[in-house]
Design a protein around this motif. Sequence first.
Motif, PDB file in Angstrom:
ATOM      1  N   PRO A 293       0.746  -1.202   0.095  1.00 35.09           N
ATOM      2  CA  PRO A 293      -0.260  -0.172  -0.184  1.00 35.09           C
ATOM      3  C   PRO A 293       0.619   1.234  -0.014  1.00 35.09           C
ATOM      4  CG  PRO A 293       0.002  -0.959   1.929  1.00 35.09           C
ATOM      5  CD  PRO A 293       0.611  -2.099   0.818  1.00 35.09           C
ATOM      6  N   HIS A 294       0.520   2.267  -0.897  1.00 29.73           N
ATOM      7  CA  HIS A 294       0.783   3.912  -0.616  1.00 29.73           C
ATOM      8  C   HIS A 294       0.068   4.358   0.950  1.00 29.73           C
ATOM      9  CE1 HIS A 294       2.570   3.419  -4.504  1.00 29.73           C
ATOM     10  NE2 HIS A 294       1.457   3.458  -5.238  1.00 29.73           N
TER      11      HIS A 294
ATOM     12  N   ASP B 141      -1.398   6.600   0.711  1.00 32.86           N
ATOM     13  CA  ASP B 141      -2.583   7.648   0.712  1.00 32.86           C
ATOM     14  C   ASP B 141      -4.096   6.583   0.690  1.00 32.86           C
ATOM     15  OD1 ASP B 141      -2.739   6.404  -1.202  1.00 32.86           O
ATOM     16  OD2 ASP B 141      -3.013   7.946  -2.613  1.00 32.86           O
ATOM     17  N   GLY B 142      -3.556   4.834   1.027  1.00 33.86           N
ATOM     18  CA  GLY B 142      -4.220   4.036   1.309  1.00 33.86           C
ATOM     19  C   GLY B 142      -4.405   3.365  -0.552  1.00 33.86           C
ATOM     20  N   SER B 143      -4.183   3.744  -1.603  1.00 32.04           N
ATOM     21  CA  SER B 143      -3.521   2.813  -2.678  1.00 32.04           C
ATOM     22  C   SER B 143      -2.603   1.836  -2.426  1.00 32.04           C
ATOM     23  CB  SER B 143      -3.808   3.522  -3.740  1.00 32.04           C
ATOM     24  OG  SER B 143      -2.335   4.942  -3.831  1.00 32.04           O
ATOM     25  N   ARG B 144      -2.862   1.013  -3.673  1.00 32.99           N
ATOM     26  CA  ARG B 144      -1.685  -0.242  -3.233  1.00 32.99           C
ATOM     27  C   ARG B 144      -1.065  -0.302  -4.838  1.00 32.99           C
ATOM     28  NH1 ARG B 144      -4.671  -5.535  -2.778  1.00 32.99           N
ATOM     29  NH2 ARG B 144      -2.680  -5.898  -2.351  1.00 32.99           N
TER      30      ARG B 144
END
Length: 131
Positions: free
Chosen positions: A82-83, A85-88
Amino acid sequence: MQLKAGGSDRFPVLTHLSYDASDPFAVAVSFSHEGRVLARWSLDREMLAEGIRRPVGEGDVRLRPQSTGRWQELRMEFFGDPHPDGSRHHAVILAWAPAVMSFLHETYEVVAPGRESIHVDDFLAEVMGGC
Protein backbone atom coordinates in the motif's frame (compact mmCIF):
# COMPACT_ATOMS: atom_id res chain seq x y z
CA MET A 1 5.14 -8.96 -22.83
CA GLN A 2 4.10 -5.38 -22.33
CA LEU A 3 3.63 -3.21 -19.28
CA LYS A 4 0.50 -1.09 -19.53
CA ALA A 5 1.00 2.39 -18.15
CA GLY A 6 -1.73 4.97 -17.90
CA GLY A 7 -4.69 4.91 -20.24
CA SER A 8 -3.26 3.22 -23.30
CA ASP A 9 0.54 3.40 -23.34
CA ARG A 10 2.40 0.10 -23.46
CA PHE A 11 6.08 -0.57 -22.93
CA PRO A 12 7.96 -3.79 -23.63
CA VAL A 13 9.15 -5.65 -20.56
CA LEU A 14 11.44 -8.67 -20.71
CA THR A 15 9.66 -11.56 -19.06
CA HIS A 16 11.10 -14.91 -18.06
CA LEU A 17 8.73 -17.79 -17.28
CA SER A 18 10.16 -20.91 -15.65
CA TYR A 19 8.82 -24.18 -14.36
CA ASP A 20 10.39 -26.64 -11.95
CA ALA A 21 8.87 -30.10 -11.44
CA SER A 22 9.91 -29.98 -7.76
CA ASP A 23 7.26 -27.23 -7.30
CA PRO A 24 4.69 -28.60 -9.78
CA PHE A 25 1.85 -26.18 -9.04
CA ALA A 26 3.89 -23.00 -9.62
CA VAL A 27 5.18 -20.99 -12.56
CA ALA A 28 7.90 -18.50 -11.67
CA VAL A 29 7.75 -15.18 -13.51
CA SER A 30 10.33 -12.41 -13.46
CA PHE A 31 9.96 -9.05 -15.16
CA SER A 32 12.97 -6.94 -16.07
CA HIS A 33 13.78 -3.81 -17.99
CA GLU A 34 17.19 -2.54 -19.08
CA GLY A 35 18.94 -5.28 -17.11
CA ARG A 36 17.12 -4.55 -13.85
CA VAL A 37 14.65 -7.03 -12.32
CA LEU A 38 11.44 -5.13 -11.64
CA ALA A 39 9.47 -7.92 -9.94
CA ARG A 40 9.31 -11.65 -9.34
CA TRP A 41 6.08 -13.54 -8.81
CA SER A 42 5.11 -17.15 -8.33
CA LEU A 43 1.85 -17.93 -10.13
CA ASP A 44 -0.40 -20.94 -9.78
CA ARG A 45 -0.08 -22.95 -13.00
CA GLU A 46 -3.77 -23.87 -13.13
CA MET A 47 -4.80 -20.27 -12.47
CA LEU A 48 -2.57 -19.13 -15.33
CA ALA A 49 -4.27 -21.57 -17.70
CA GLU A 50 -7.75 -20.58 -16.49
CA GLY A 51 -6.92 -16.88 -16.84
CA ILE A 52 -6.55 -17.33 -20.58
CA ARG A 53 -10.18 -18.50 -20.75
CA ARG A 54 -11.96 -16.53 -18.01
CA PRO A 55 -11.33 -14.00 -15.22
CA VAL A 56 -9.67 -15.53 -12.14
CA GLY A 57 -8.17 -14.19 -8.94
CA GLU A 58 -9.39 -11.98 -6.13
CA GLY A 59 -6.25 -11.02 -4.24
CA ASP A 60 -2.83 -9.75 -5.28
CA VAL A 61 -2.94 -11.47 -8.69
CA ARG A 62 -5.84 -11.24 -11.11
CA LEU A 63 -5.88 -12.70 -14.61
CA ARG A 64 -8.34 -12.46 -17.47
CA PRO A 65 -8.51 -12.82 -21.22
CA GLN A 66 -8.50 -9.64 -23.26
CA SER A 67 -9.14 -9.26 -26.97
CA THR A 68 -7.63 -6.38 -28.90
CA GLY A 69 -8.99 -6.87 -32.37
CA ARG A 70 -7.33 -9.94 -33.77
CA TRP A 71 -4.95 -10.42 -30.83
CA GLN A 72 -5.86 -12.60 -27.87
CA GLU A 73 -4.05 -11.45 -24.77
CA LEU A 74 -3.76 -12.47 -21.15
CA ARG A 75 -4.16 -9.47 -18.85
CA MET A 76 -2.24 -9.95 -15.61
CA GLU A 77 -2.84 -7.48 -12.79
CA PHE A 78 -0.49 -7.43 -9.83
CA PHE A 79 -1.20 -5.56 -6.61
CA GLY A 80 1.60 -4.76 -4.21
CA ASP A 81 2.26 -2.87 -1.01
CA PRO A 82 0.00 0.00 0.00
CA HIS A 83 0.84 3.67 -0.54
CA PRO A 84 0.46 6.11 2.37
CA ASP A 85 -2.83 7.33 0.84
CA GLY A 86 -4.36 3.83 1.08
CA SER A 87 -4.06 2.95 -2.61
CA ARG A 88 -1.81 0.06 -3.64
CA HIS A 89 1.01 -0.39 -6.09
CA HIS A 90 -0.60 -1.78 -9.23
CA ALA A 91 0.92 -3.15 -12.42
CA VAL A 92 -0.76 -4.48 -15.55
CA ILE A 93 1.13 -6.82 -17.86
CA LEU A 94 -0.28 -7.94 -21.20
CA ALA A 95 0.92 -11.17 -22.75
CA TRP A 96 0.14 -12.80 -26.06
CA ALA A 97 -2.16 -15.64 -24.92
CA PRO A 98 -0.97 -18.25 -27.49
CA ALA A 99 2.62 -17.82 -26.26
CA VAL A 100 1.56 -18.37 -22.64
CA MET A 101 -0.46 -21.45 -23.67
CA SER A 102 2.54 -22.79 -25.56
CA PHE A 103 4.67 -22.41 -22.43
CA LEU A 104 2.01 -24.17 -20.35
CA HIS A 105 1.89 -27.07 -22.81
CA GLU A 106 5.63 -27.49 -22.33
CA THR A 107 5.10 -27.67 -18.55
CA TYR A 108 2.41 -30.32 -19.08
CA GLU A 109 5.03 -32.49 -20.78
CA VAL A 110 7.12 -32.29 -17.60
CA VAL A 111 4.22 -32.82 -15.15
CA ALA A 112 0.78 -33.52 -16.58
CA PRO A 113 -2.17 -31.66 -15.06
CA GLY A 114 -3.64 -33.76 -12.26
CA ARG A 115 -0.32 -35.57 -11.74
CA GLU A 116 1.18 -32.90 -9.49
CA SER A 117 2.15 -34.12 -6.05
CA ILE A 118 3.66 -32.69 -2.92
CA HIS A 119 5.72 -34.74 -0.52
CA VAL A 120 3.81 -33.86 2.65
CA ASP A 121 6.50 -35.13 5.03
CA ASP A 122 9.15 -32.97 3.34
CA PHE A 123 6.80 -29.97 3.34
CA LEU A 124 6.00 -30.37 7.05
CA ALA A 125 9.66 -30.79 7.93
CA GLU A 126 10.46 -27.57 6.06
CA VAL A 127 7.63 -25.67 7.76
CA MET A 128 8.44 -27.03 11.23
CA GLY A 129 12.16 -26.35 10.76
CA GLY A 130 11.38 -22.67 10.29
CA CYS A 131 9.75 -22.38 13.73
